[in-house]
Design an enzyme around this catalytic site. Structure first.
Site, PDB file in Angstrom:
ATOM      1  N   GLY A 111       0.804  -1.220   0.000  1.00 28.03           N
ATOM      2  CA  GLY A 111       0.000   0.000   0.000  1.00 28.03           C
ATOM      3  C   GLY A 111       0.839   1.271   0.000  1.00 28.03           C
ATOM      4  O   GLY A 111       0.550   2.218  -0.738  1.00 28.03           O
ATOM      5  N   ASN A 164      -8.838   3.394   7.826  1.00 27.40           N
ATOM      6  CA  ASN A 164      -8.243   2.312   8.614  1.00 27.40           C
ATOM      7  C   ASN A 164      -8.570   2.399  10.102  1.00 27.40           C
ATOM      8  O   ASN A 164      -8.615   1.384  10.783  1.00 27.40           O
ATOM      9  CB  ASN A 164      -6.722   2.277   8.417  1.00 27.40           C
ATOM     10  N   CYS A 211       0.480   2.312  12.342  1.00 23.07           N
ATOM     11  CA  CYS A 211       1.642   3.177  12.124  1.00 23.07           C
ATOM     12  C   CYS A 211       1.732   4.276  13.168  1.00 23.07           C
ATOM     13  O   CYS A 211       2.750   4.918  13.310  1.00 23.07           O
ATOM     14  CB  CYS A 211       1.563   3.804  10.743  1.00 23.07           C
TER      15      CYS A 211
HETATM   16  N1  PLP Z   1      -3.219   2.840   3.471  1.00 23.09           N
HETATM   17  C1  PLP Z   1      -4.030   2.405   4.435  1.00 23.09           C
HETATM   18  C2  PLP Z   1      -5.429   2.925   4.508  1.00 23.09           C
HETATM   19  C3  PLP Z   1      -3.561   1.477   5.378  1.00 23.09           C
HETATM   20  O1  PLP Z   1      -4.388   1.051   6.362  1.00 23.09           O
HETATM   21  C4  PLP Z   1      -2.225   1.019   5.280  1.00 23.09           C
HETATM   22  C5  PLP Z   1      -1.686   0.095   6.303  1.00 23.09           C
HETATM   23  O2  PLP Z   1      -2.023   0.156   7.471  1.00 23.09           O
HETATM   24  C6  PLP Z   1      -1.427   1.488   4.224  1.00 23.09           C
HETATM   25  C7  PLP Z   1      -1.957   2.395   3.339  1.00 23.09           C
HETATM   26  C8  PLP Z   1      -0.023   0.992   4.050  1.00 23.09           C
HETATM   27  O3  PLP Z   1      -0.033  -0.299   3.494  1.00 23.09           O
HETATM   28  P1  PLP Z   1       1.253  -1.254   3.561  1.00 23.09           P
HETATM   29  O4  PLP Z   1       1.365  -1.734   4.973  1.00 23.09           O
HETATM   30  O5  PLP Z   1       0.955  -2.367   2.614  1.00 23.09           O
HETATM   31  O6  PLP Z   1       2.418  -0.451   3.108  1.00 23.09           O
END
Ligand code: PLP
Length: 383
Positions: free
Chosen positions: A74, A160, A333
């Site tokens: 992502g 998220n 995060c």
């Molecule tokens: N975007 C959203 C809405 C997410 O929830 C996340 C991960 O928590 C990401 C992007 C990042 O994805 P990745 O962990 O595959 O880099």
């Protein structure tokens, strides 16, 4: 003494690899490990597996195979869309929402440092984008525009932290009226709700396999045919010369398998998760525990953001951890910092509630007993 079985309810952070996806990956890790770009016959199996996986993934979102570009997940897909859209040297404008994931917000900050204007569109108190504000900002941008250029609007499909699903089709219709293009961070949505990029009028979409029971470190960016985007990596000619680097065939095969399985089982999984949500909410009410549920009725099934006034989310997380239950205080995060999340601020949740927020994100492997045990654990802590 028996150890208490762990209850994993942080599926918005990551999910368990599906066993069928794992089995599908194995041959490409151990036997048919040839580089898909080589022309000898040993590589034929990896090459056709790559082709098949691309077709399956495209079908799952109603895209064309050549519109799917494999990435590491992502974050990479989001960075690519934000940093490389449009033609070289033309002026650019970006609009995004105040509740995006850091992968979007920090990529936007990077662009801001390069002198590109970023507009932040607010959301309402359940996290739905203010369409009137979007239209207003696009209108103002158009009015003040004397030099042309491309405008990108990047709005997540589902949040998220609170699970709210954004009305992406309506957003896209507004955006297209102003000649701009739409990217959506669908990392929390792919494999959890039905997505049809054509019907939803999406121009670019980011996805990540580990959020839908696929392996970690693999994802994709959908780019509609005809949309201008520059290559993300320079190097070999993999991914039509747009994202150089030897393809991770095993992970790509696992991602395709996991996604197809989740799509086939979508309705059943959704019904089960909504049922588990009911057990948790009903249980909290029966225990007389006061809480506020954040987010919209239109949400990702299983994503429950719950706020308990007078408590610290971080303390709740650790107390639940002692009972072998994994929840989150918000986005994975953000979890090292204990400040109030930007999402809860954006929906104007009062500070005392925001501080006492946990996210329970149920997954397809959870069951009714676990939902009841979560209620019992919360009752023990909160009473
Ligand atoms: N975007 C959203 C809405 C997410 O929830 C996340 C991960 O928590 C990401 C992007 C990042 O994805 P990745 O962990 O595959 O880099």
């Amino acid at each position: 003494m028996f150890a208490i079985q762990m209850i994993y309810v942080d599926n918005a952070a990551t999910t368990k690899l599906d066993i069928d996806a794992f089995e599908a990956m194995k041959p490409y890790l151990l036997e048919d490990y040839g580089n898909a770009s080589q022309s000898y016959s040993f590589s034929k199996k990896s090459r056709s597996a790559l082709k098949e996986a691309r077709t399956v993934i495209a079908q799952c979102i109603n895209a064309e195979p050549e519109e799917i570009f494999f990435t590491s997940g992502g974050t990479e897909s989001d960075n690519w869309a934000i940093k490389e859209f449009g033609l070289i040297d033309e002026p650019k404008y970006i609009f995004t929402s105040t509740i995006e994931h850091k992968a979007i917000l920090n990529a936007c900050r990077h662009m801001e440092r390069k002198g590109i204007k970023i507009g932040y569109i607010p959301v309402d108190d359940v996290g739905v984008l203010r369409l009137d504000e979007l239209e207003k900002q696009l209108r103002e941008r158009k009015r003040s525009d004397s030099i042309g250029g491309s405008t990108l609007v990047s709005i997540m499909l589902a949040n998220n932290e609170i699970g709210t699903i954004e009305p992406i089709k309506e957003i896209a219709e507004i955006v297209h009226r102003y000649g701009a293009i739409v990217h959506t961070d669908a990392v929390q949505a792919v494999g959890h709700i039905s997505i049809d990029v054509k019907e939803m009028k999406i121009d670019m979409l980011s996805a990540s396999a580990h959020k839908f029971n696929g392996p970690k470190g693999i994802g994709f960016l959908y780019v509609k045919n005809g949309i201008n985007i520059r290559p993300h990596n320079d190097g070999g000619f993999q991914e039509q010369g747009m994202r150089a680097g030897t393809e991770n065939v095993g992970a790509i095969v696992g991602m395709a398998k996991a996604l197809r399985k989740n799509i086939v089982e979508l309705k059943n999984n959704q019904n089960k998760l909504l049922q588990l949500e009911k057990i948790i909410e009903g249980g909290l009410l029966a225990e007389n525990i006061k809480y506020v549920r954040n987010g919209s009725q239109e949400h990702i099934p299983g994503n429950m953001s719950l706020s308990f006034k007078g408590y610290e989310g971080e303390v709740l997380l650790h107390r639940l951890d002692l009972m072998n239950i994994c929840v989150s205080t918000g986005s994975a995060c953000d979890s090292e910092k204990t400040h109030i999340s930007h999402v809860l601020k954006a929906i104007c949740l009062e500070d005392e509630l925001a501080m006492g927020t946990i996210r329970i994100s149920l997954g397809k492997d959870n069951n009714e007993d676990e939902a009841k045990r979560i209620v019992e654990a919360l009752a023990k802590i909160l009473k």
